[in-house]
Design an enzyme around this catalytic site. Structure first.
Site, mmCIF file in Angstrom:
data_model
loop_
_atom_site.group_PDB
_atom_site.id
_atom_site.type_symbol
_atom_site.label_atom_id
_atom_site.label_comp_id
_atom_site.label_asym_id
_atom_site.label_seq_id
_atom_site.Cartn_x
_atom_site.Cartn_y
_atom_site.Cartn_z
ATOM 1 C CE1 TYR A 142 -3.543 -2.795 0.645
ATOM 2 C CE2 TYR A 142 -4.500 -0.582 1.168
ATOM 3 C CZ TYR A 142 -4.652 -2.073 0.944
ATOM 4 O OH TYR A 142 -5.885 -2.601 0.656
ATOM 5 C CE LYS A 189 2.057 -18.219 -2.254
ATOM 6 N NZ LYS A 189 1.256 -19.336 -2.155
ATOM 7 C CG ASP A 221 -1.823 -20.157 -0.881
ATOM 8 O OD1 ASP A 221 -1.387 -20.203 0.241
ATOM 9 O OD2 ASP A 221 -1.370 -20.868 -1.803
ATOM 10 C CG ASP A 245 -8.104 -4.689 1.422
ATOM 11 O OD1 ASP A 245 -8.954 -4.364 2.210
ATOM 12 O OD2 ASP A 245 -7.846 -4.731 0.355
ATOM 13 C CG ASP A 249 -13.631 -6.912 2.228
ATOM 14 O OD1 ASP A 249 -13.671 -6.486 3.257
ATOM 15 O OD2 ASP A 249 -14.228 -6.659 1.226
HETATM 16 C C1 IPM Z 1 -10.216 -1.280 4.044
HETATM 17 C C2 IPM Z 1 -10.735 -0.778 2.838
HETATM 18 C C3 IPM Z 1 -9.360 0.354 2.107
HETATM 19 C C4 IPM Z 1 -8.190 -0.530 2.320
HETATM 20 C C5 IPM Z 1 -9.741 1.167 1.037
HETATM 21 C C6 IPM Z 1 -10.988 1.673 1.021
HETATM 22 C C7 IPM Z 1 -8.536 2.019 0.728
HETATM 23 O O1 IPM Z 1 -10.791 -1.809 1.747
HETATM 24 O O2 IPM Z 1 -10.240 -0.409 5.056
HETATM 25 O O3 IPM Z 1 -10.350 -2.668 4.255
HETATM 26 O O4 IPM Z 1 -7.936 -1.180 1.254
HETATM 27 O O5 IPM Z 1 -7.521 -0.680 3.319
HETATM 28 MG MG MG Z 2 -10.946 -3.719 2.606
#
Ligand code: IPM
Ligand code: MG
Length: 354
Positions: A142, A189, A221, A245, A249
């Site tokens: 990032y 990884k 993975d 990240d 999710d």
């Molecule tokens: C998160 C989001 C952010 C990230 C984006 C909006 C930049 O997906 O907080 O997980 O990738 O960190």
């Molecule tokens: Mg995210």
């Protein structure tokens, strides 16, 4: 107690869900005799529109001066569909994380007994899931060197980590594991990436300082697969920025709705609390978004920034109660009555003050 909180509502449904978290926090303050001083500040697309950039200096100063930051959501579709846009709302979030030094992103995943059937995963697989990701938030790909070469026909992003960056997030992981089931999983990884090998080497060297913690090392993975197969076999997981990240999710679906999971981003001086969901632009202004993730983020704020455990516990209790009674927004209503965002907030306020 006096609590100075910076309030960054952001974009999309951010302001609506933040309103509910403010109502709930104020009710908690009333009940426990605290005084909350909220200072609103601009961020995201809203800030771009007002002052031309997504994390203005004034907002940064307000965050620095606050004891904690409560954050809604960031992002607007008009930027998503324009790859050439040079100023983007998300840059505000990244700049904020970096400038405030919020290196540890705490993302829990847990289940609610009354919602087990809402998860796309089989109930018997997810029952009892209670895990926490500690995602490194200010390093890796990032923030590494990136660019184009060959007349723009080649692009690169670099993942860089220093031993000290790994040590400080790993330390948080070991410490958190000590307060929970003493199990820590380092996700990397290391069979391919040099940065992952440094992660593994660094964490291995720290094991001797935490003899009670049982550490496992798993490839990202494989974790992506096991997370949905046996989520309740995990407890504390530490990982680098991009892996975290993606995996968080994935983990969020276990609980049954994106609208439920809170998070904290912590540095050595500041801490920011936010729902893990995005700005849900389609729902903006409709009063239908689920405010619970933001309200549970406020609970984390009471607990982590102010060590007000009873206050946090009461918020969790009334949230459980709302879920059990079906006092929920449409994402969880499942054919039953769907309540408005603001109605869920009102219900929780009444339950707290009762
Ligand atoms: C998160 C989001 C952010 C990230 C984006 C909006 C930049 O997906 O907080 O997980 O990738 O960190
Ligand atoms: Mg995210």
């Amino acid at each position: 107690m006096k609590l100075n909180i910076a309030l960054l509502a952001g974009d999309g449904i951010g302001p609506e869900v933040i309103d509910q978290a403010v109502k709930v926090s104020n009710a908690i303050a009333q009940k426990f005799e605290h005084q909350i001083n909220w200072t609103p500040a601009l961020t995201g697309a809203a800030a771009i529109d007002a002052v031309g950039e997504p994390y203005p200096d004034e907002t940064h100063q307000i965050c620095l001066d606050a004891d904690a930051i409560l954050f809604g959501a960031i992002g607007h579709p008009r930027f998503d569909n324009d790859p050439s846009a040079t100023v983007r709302p998300e840059q505000g979030l990244l700049k904020m994380r970096q400038k405030l030094g919020l290196f540890a992103n705490v993302r829990p995943t847990f289940t609610f007994p009354s919602l087990l059937d809402k998860s796309p995963l089989k109930q018997e697989r997810i029952e009892g899931t209670d895990l926490v990701f500690l995602r490194e938030l200010t390093g890796g790909i990032y923030f590494g060197e990136r660019g184009r070469k060959d007349d723009g026909n080649t692009a690169f992003d670099t993942c860089t980590y220093t031993r000290s960056e790994i040590t400080r997030i790993a330390k948080k992981g070991f410490e958190l594991a000590m307060t929970r089931s003493k199990k820590l999983c380092c996700v990397d990884k290391a069979n391919v990436l040099e940065s992952s090998r440094l992660w593994r080497e660094t964490v291995q060297a720290m094991e001797k300082d935490y003899p009670e913690v049982e550490v496992s090392y798993e490839f990202v993975d494989a974790v992506a697969m096991r997370l949905v197969q046996w989520p309740n076999s995990y407890d504390v997981l530490i990982t680098e920025n991009l892996f975290g990240d993606i995996l968080t999710d994935e983990a969020s679906v276990i609980s049954g709705s994106m609208g439920l999971m809170p998070s904290a981003s912590v540095g050595s001086e500041n801490a920011l609390y936010e729902p893990i969901h995005g700005s849900f632009p389609q729902a903006t202004g409709l009063d239908i978004a689920n405010p619970l993730a933001t309200i549970l983020s406020a609970a984390m704020m009471f607990e982590m920034s102010f060590n007000l455990q009873e206050e946090g516990a009461l918020i969790r209790k009334v949230v459980d109660q709302a879920l059990a009674e079906g006092f929920v927004t449409e994402d969880l209503a499942d054919g039953g009555k769907a309540y408005k965002t603001s109605e869920v907030g009102d219900y929780l306020v009444a339950a707290i003050l009762k």
